[in-house]
Design an enzyme around this catalytic site. Structure first.
Site, PDB file in Angstrom:
ATOM      1  CG  HIS A 377      -1.844   1.160   1.296  1.00  0.00           C
ATOM      2  ND1 HIS A 377      -1.870   2.064   2.331  1.00  0.00           N
ATOM      3  CD2 HIS A 377      -2.792   1.567   0.427  1.00  0.00           C
ATOM      4  CE1 HIS A 377      -2.808   2.979   2.093  1.00  0.00           C
ATOM      5  NE2 HIS A 377      -3.381   2.696   0.949  1.00  0.00           N
ATOM      6  CD  GLU A 379      -3.546   7.847   0.542  1.00  0.00           C
ATOM      7  OE1 GLU A 379      -4.484   7.065   0.436  1.00  0.00           O
ATOM      8  OE2 GLU A 379      -3.347   8.776  -0.279  1.00  0.00           O
ATOM      9  CD  GLU A 451      -8.305   7.766  -3.025  1.00  0.00           C
ATOM     10  OE1 GLU A 451      -7.146   7.348  -2.909  1.00  0.00           O
ATOM     11  OE2 GLU A 451      -9.267   7.234  -2.444  1.00  0.00           O
ATOM     12  CD  GLU A 475     -12.995   5.515   0.652  1.00  0.00           C
ATOM     13  OE1 GLU A 475     -11.999   4.971   1.120  1.00  0.00           O
ATOM     14  OE2 GLU A 475     -12.941   6.392  -0.227  1.00  0.00           O
TER      15      GLU A 475
HETATM   16  C1  NOJ Z   1      -8.658   6.254   0.406  1.00  0.00           C
HETATM   17  C2  NOJ Z   1      -8.879   4.884  -0.117  1.00  0.00           C
HETATM   18  O1  NOJ Z   1     -10.014   4.843  -0.964  1.00  0.00           O
HETATM   19  C3  NOJ Z   1      -9.037   3.944   1.052  1.00  0.00           C
HETATM   20  O2  NOJ Z   1      -9.302   2.646   0.605  1.00  0.00           O
HETATM   21  C4  NOJ Z   1      -7.780   4.003   1.891  1.00  0.00           C
HETATM   22  O3  NOJ Z   1      -7.973   3.197   3.031  1.00  0.00           O
HETATM   23  C5  NOJ Z   1      -7.500   5.421   2.350  1.00  0.00           C
HETATM   24  N1  NOJ Z   1      -7.463   6.300   1.215  1.00  0.00           N
HETATM   25  C6  NOJ Z   1      -6.199   5.531   3.112  1.00  0.00           C
HETATM   26  O4  NOJ Z   1      -5.115   5.290   2.249  1.00  0.00           O
HETATM   27 CA    CA Z   2     -11.440   6.678  -2.009  1.00  0.00          CA
END
Ligand code: NOJ
Ligand code: CA
Length: 664
Positions: A377, A379, A451, A475
């Site tokens: 992952h 971010e 995103e 989410e």
């Molecule tokens: C947005 C993502 O859509 C979600 O799946 C993720 O947990 C969060 N960002 C944090 O990275």
């Molecule tokens: Ca998202």
């Protein structure tokens, strides 16, 4: 180079007699669609008819350029070419194993009559299920690069049609609820695919294919009340800086007899190139995650007492994956950068070094000893400058540790690129997503981009792009998702490709993020929402202890399909689809409804003659309801064949899932 070009153009003009007026019909292979091409008073227009009915009226083409004359008027036709194409290709994974790419094509070679006599080409394709075209601009002696100020492409649809839209240029990117309104009421730019129910009964969806090195297309009404391309700008207002030769993305109008008919439209994939390498290492994946526990407050992304991504938790989840037969595990919050306010930490996020309580090497070794694929992952919060400094090393680190899947995220209102604030969907954003994808391919890494830039079919060329988010997903449960959302997505967002909806939450009644679904609807998503990576998003104990009988469907359902047969649907109300598992004769059916209860009769006449199937049916239990009685689920098994049908009542906010296993 220049003198060669000059010679070439001199030859073209000598050998042709340019036309100042032109009318030509490009007809689809089955004859039902006509794309009418017109050159009048120096300008080019197209219109589209289906069965003789006008779907798109005379629409202007061209572009305004920065620092140069516009490219749309004073034109003549130097030459036109027609061709036909028909090929069936095999997908690596997806909603269909084989896809037919069949179209007729007309290419118009245009030149300005005066000035620099610049040349450009318009390439049109008419498929049986829509029309596509793009601009192609060759390098020319006095025209080597250009800055697009505005693309003038119109889609002059009947503005009485009803459009399903989400707003463009907003901080949450594509993560908005869909609204339905007449086209003439569209006040602001909206994203594509823009699906429109036309007043003459057909459904169309306007989108783009093969988006590379250009701002992504949104649509807005212009002064003539025609929909027009509104390309996402860069921070300096320009839409794209390009060097010639350059082809714009394809502008696509998908056409269906009904909205349901649109859902198997493959134009977007067909308008992309086949892959250049074999990509045999690419494999769709089902995965769990150290993820939902953070959303409901059980774990945190940040380090501390409740840190989710510790070595210990990850090994526990790996054990659970093994016990439950789920071959992948996502781990979020493993790297440095989550402590404090992670959204603020974007500029310094560290994609290489794990937090103290997470031993990447050990966890990777443990996963591989159990045959579980880890999903890494990243971010980025949209801080591309920071990410790109680390991305290659970060991918390499994953690859060296046998990690072949990564979920990148771009959860910021903006992207920060070369110190500037850019839209995710601008040319700068598009270029970043592409650099990341190509780099991932170099390290044999498959992506689930959150995103993201919207799907434009590039996964045909880059099959390691297994899925994206790019719409409101689960989410947003806990208040911001309506039961109708999942009945809209198949006709809108999902026309652009698969989506990671993070399905399979069984803890539907939790207090923090209470779902607006029944539990049966959570199962339906695995069939109604296609994704090359499907998440079983809840915590293992909800599968093992709370509802193992329902979990069996998630274990059985495949990720990649032989064939897809949409059965029933009405945008915003309900949707039922059957899909055949790739490589077997088993079928799976999923159905979802909005906040109203809906009864469906599902004919099984798609099953082969003479075969017997065991139907495992997971449907809403008695009095199930997305608010009051979410957990009521009825699971039953019976033998069925081609002549049978299923009579199923979907509860308000409910749905159903069926596994049809061939027994003889
Ligand atoms: C947005 C993502 O859509 C979600 O799946 C993720 O947990 C969060 N960002 C944090 O990275
Ligand atoms: Ca998202």
């Amino acid at each position: 180079m220049l003198s060669k070009l000059k010679e070439f153009f001199a030859r073209v003009f000598k050998s042709r007699k340019p036309l100042l007026e032109y009318n030509g019909d490009l007809t689809s292979p089955n004859g039902r669609i006509v794309c009418r091409l017109t050159l009048k008073k120096g300008q080019v227009y197209y219109s589209v008819l289906r069965d003789g009915k006008n779907l798109v009226r005379d629409s202007r083409l061209g572009m305004n350029l920065r620092g140069d004359e516009p490219l749309y008027n004073g034109l003549m036709l130097v030459r036109s070419l027609n061709k036909s194409f028909d090929e069936t290709w095999e997908t690596k994974w997806g909603e269909a194993h084989y896809i037919q790419n069949k179209y007729n094509e007309t290419v118009l070679y245009l030149s300005e009559t005066g000035g620099k006599r610049r040349l450009f080409t318009l390439r049109f394709r008419a498929f049986d299920d829509g029309v596509a075209f793009r601009y192609e601009i060759p390098p020319q002696p006095e025209f080597q690069n250009l800055v697009v100020a505005d693309e003038l492409t119109e889609f002059n649809v009947d503005f009485n049609g009803y459009a399903w839209h989400i707003p463009a240029f907003q901080p949450d990117r594509y993560e908005y609820n869909y609204e339905r309104s007449p086209v003439y009421e569209l006040q602001h730019s909206v994203h594509t695919p823009l699906t429109i129910e036309t007043p003459v009964g057909y459904a169309i969806s306007i989108h783009e294919a093969a988006l590379y090195n250009y701002g992504s297309m949104t649509l807005k009404l212009n002064q003539n009340n025609a929909l027009m391309a509104d390309i996402t700008p860069l921070s300096d207002g320009a839409k794209a800086y390009v060097e010639l030769p350059f082809n714009t993305p394809w502008r696509v109008i998908m056409i269906g007899d009904s909205p349901l008919d649109l859902t198997t439209n493959h134009m977007i994939l067909n308008l992309n190139d086949p892959p250049k390498e074999d990509f045999d290492w690419v494999k769709p994946l089902k995965f769990m995650g150290i993820w939902w526990a953070m959303y409901v407050g059980e774990y945190t992304w940040a380090e501390g007492e409740r840190h989710g991504a510790t070595t210990k938790h990850t090994e526990e989840y790996i054990d659970a994956c093994e016990r439950l037969g789920i071959p992948g595990l996502l781990v979020e919050g493993w790297n440095n950068g989550w402590n404090g306010d992670w959204l603020q930490n974007g500029p310094t996020n560290d994609f290489i070094h794990p937090s103290k309580d997470f031993d990447l090497k050990e966890v990777a070794k443990y996963a591989s000893s159990k045959g579980i694929e880890l999903v890494g992952h990243h971010e980025t919060v949209g801080y591309i400058d920071n990410y790109e400094k680390q991305i290659e090393e970060a991918y390499k680190e994953y690859a060296d540790n046998g990690i072949h899947y990564v979920k990148p995220g771009y959860a910021g209102a903006w992207m920060s690129i070369q110190g500037r604030r850019e839209f995710h969907h601008s040319q700068a954003g598009v270029l970043h997503y592409q650099r990341a994808l190509e780099l991932a391919a170099k390290y044999h890494i498959m992506l689930d981009v959150h995103e993201p830039i919207k799907g434009t079919g590039i996964e045909r060329t880059w099959p390691n792009l297994l899925t994206r988010e790019g719409a409101r997903g689960q989410e947003y449960e806990g208040g911001a998702l309506y039961p109708s959302h999942a009945t809209i997505l198949p006709f809108t967002r999902l026309l652009s490709g698969g989506m990671d909806y993070t399905s399979g939450i069984f803890d539907v009644t939790n207090n923090v993020k209470r779902m607006a679904t029944t539990i049966a609807k959570q199962l339906a998503y695995y069939v109604t929402i296609f994704s090359g990576m499907q998440m079983a998003a809840d915590r293992p104990r909800f599968y093992e202890e709370v509802n193992p009988a329902a979990f069996k469907f998630i274990q059985d359902v495949p990720v990649s399909w032989e064939r897809t047969l949409p059965l029933l649907g009405h945008i915003g109300q309900y949707y039922v689809v059957a899909r055949q598992e790739r490589g077997t004769e088993n079928w799976f059916i999923g159905g979802v409804t909005n906040e109203d209860e809906h009864r469906v009769r599902v004919n099984l006449d798609f099953l082969p003659q003479g075969s017997v199937y065991q139907a495992e049916i997971y449907r809403d239990g008695e009095n199930a309801h997305y608010r009051e009685n979410q957990l009521a689920i009825a699971i039953e098994t019976r033998k069925v064949g081609k002549m049978d049908y299923l009579d199923i009542l979907m509860a308000p906010g409910g749905g159903f899932a069926v596994a049809l296993k061939k027994i003889q």
